[in-house]
Design an enzyme around this catalytic site. Structure first.
Site, PDB file in Angstrom:
ATOM      1  N   CYS A   1       0.871  -1.218  -0.043  1.00 40.40           N
ATOM      2  CA  CYS A   1      -0.073   0.102  -0.014  1.00 40.40           C
ATOM      3  C   CYS A   1       0.803   1.463   0.048  1.00 40.40           C
ATOM      4  O   CYS A   1       1.612   1.385   0.793  1.00 40.40           O
ATOM      5  CB  CYS A   1      -0.776   0.080   1.176  1.00 40.40           C
TER       6      CYS A   1
ATOM      7  N   TYR B   1       9.218  19.100   6.016  1.00 41.90           N
ATOM      8  CA  TYR B   1       8.926  17.893   7.041  1.00 41.90           C
ATOM      9  C   TYR B   1       8.297  18.596   8.360  1.00 41.90           C
ATOM     10  O   TYR B   1       7.115  17.768   8.446  1.00 41.90           O
ATOM     11  CB  TYR B   1      10.287  17.180   7.420  1.00 41.90           C
TER      12      TYR B   1
ATOM     13  N   LEU C   1      15.005  12.348  17.673  1.00 46.75           N
ATOM     14  CA  LEU C   1      15.590  11.238  17.203  1.00 46.75           C
ATOM     15  C   LEU C   1      15.576   9.729  17.603  1.00 46.75           C
ATOM     16  O   LEU C   1      15.735   9.703  18.714  1.00 46.75           O
ATOM     17  CB  LEU C   1      17.048  11.480  17.248  1.00 46.75           C
TER      18      LEU C   1
ATOM     19  N   LYS D   1       4.464  17.529   9.479  1.00 43.89           N
ATOM     20  CA  LYS D   1       4.157  16.946  10.794  1.00 43.89           C
ATOM     21  C   LYS D   1       3.046  18.062  11.457  1.00 43.89           C
ATOM     22  O   LYS D   1       2.422  17.578  12.608  1.00 43.89           O
ATOM     23  CB  LYS D   1       5.333  16.883  11.622  1.00 43.89           C
TER      24      LYS D   1
END
Ligand SMILES: NC(=O)c1ccc[n+]([C@@H]2O[C@H](COP(=O)([O-])OP(=O)(O)OC[C@H]3O[C@@H](n4cnc5c(N)ncnc54)[C@H](O)[C@@H]3O)[C@@H](O)[C@H]2O)c1
Length: 249
Positions: free
Chosen positions: A60, A153, A185, A157
């Site tokens: 997917c 990014y 991280l 988010k």
């Protein structure tokens, strides 16, 4: 074993990294799991030790509404619907804004954020019918820290966090909670690739944390398991940083 007994969980990005670790934990806790990824998920299945009647693997691409529709159909036909959606698939290519192409910007929004639109459209109606559901997406504490070279990014988010906050308000009457988990991280295959190309950032990140060691995927899964459980039935619209004390809300 009984925490998520017979709950049906759809995990995107289940082939490796956080998705794999989440699969292993929820499988230990009794869930039935559908793994969705562009990569093969056989290793995750093997490590989870799930019998074939408790696992489904579906190729997917989360950017494709058609792929997600067919994922939903497979989940419905094998398991009778989805109780818990965990959206972990994501990409994080670093690039300073000055060099950032609109193509890369759009790609990151598509994989990290538009995917959540398609997934929620597909799976929320079934949860609403059952009057119980959990939506948990992996956002990122870079939304709060805002490090350089990640504008695309962090925007994706942040969009994910915004979407989940509003869905929380719209679906609370139906026993559905909607939250995100925000790691910093964390040692995964994706992060190792990222830091191989971005030497120096690894140490910088550790400086921001109270706990001076990199997170392992296993450090993140407890938060997901909690949010997926009945214990978290009064927790919704939240973003939970799981980051060794970097962000204090
Ligand atoms: N590892 C970290 O340090 C860290 C920190 C904060 C947030 N996150 C977030 O956690 C999530 C998981 O990251 P990870 O570290 O496990 O990364 P990873 O690269 O190890 O795993 C990501 C998985 O997503 C899958 N994927 C990528 N694009 C896809 C697509 N279009 N359709 C379906 N699957 C796709 C990949 O094949 C892979 O299996 C991501 O959303 C990431 O942004 C990771």
């Amino acid at each position: 074993m009984s925490k998520h007994k017979d709950k049906v969980v759809v995990i995107t990005g289940g082939a490796r990294g956080l998705g794999r670790a989440i699969c292993k934990r929820l499988a230990e806790d009794g869930a039935k799991i559908a793994l969705a990824d562009i990569l093969d998920c056989s290793e995750t299945i093997e490590q989870s030790g799930l019998d074939s009647d408790r696992i489904l693997q579906q190729k997917c691409d989360v950017t494709s509404a058609e792929d997600i529709e067919s994922l939903k159909n497979e989940v419905n036909s094998k398991f009778g619907g989805c109780d818990i959606l965990v959206h972990s698939a994501g990409i994080f290519p670093a690039c300073p804004f000055e060099n950032l192409s609109f193509e890369l910007w759009k790609k990151v929004q598509s994989v990290n954020l538009d995917s959540a639109f398609h997934l929620c459209k597909a799976f929320l109606p079934g949860m609403k019918e059952k009057k119980w559901g959990r939506v948990i997406s992996i956002s990122s504490n870079t939304f709060y820290v805002a490090p350089p070279a990640l504008s695309h990014y962090v925007a994706s988010k942040g969009g994910l966090i915004g979407l989940h906050r509003v869905l929380s308000a719209e679906y609370a009457d139906f026993g559905i909670t909607v939250n995100t988990v925000a790691p910093m991280l964390t040692r995964t295959e994706g992060a190792e690739e990222f830091f191989a190309e971005n030497k120096g950032m690894f140490d910088a990140v550790l400086e921001w944390q109270d706990i001076k060691r990199p997170a392992e995927a296993a450090d993140i899964v407890g938060a997901v398991s909690f949010l997926a459980s009945d214990d978290a039935s009064f927790v919704t619209g939240q973003t939970l940083p799981v980051d060794g004390g970097t962000v204090k809300l």
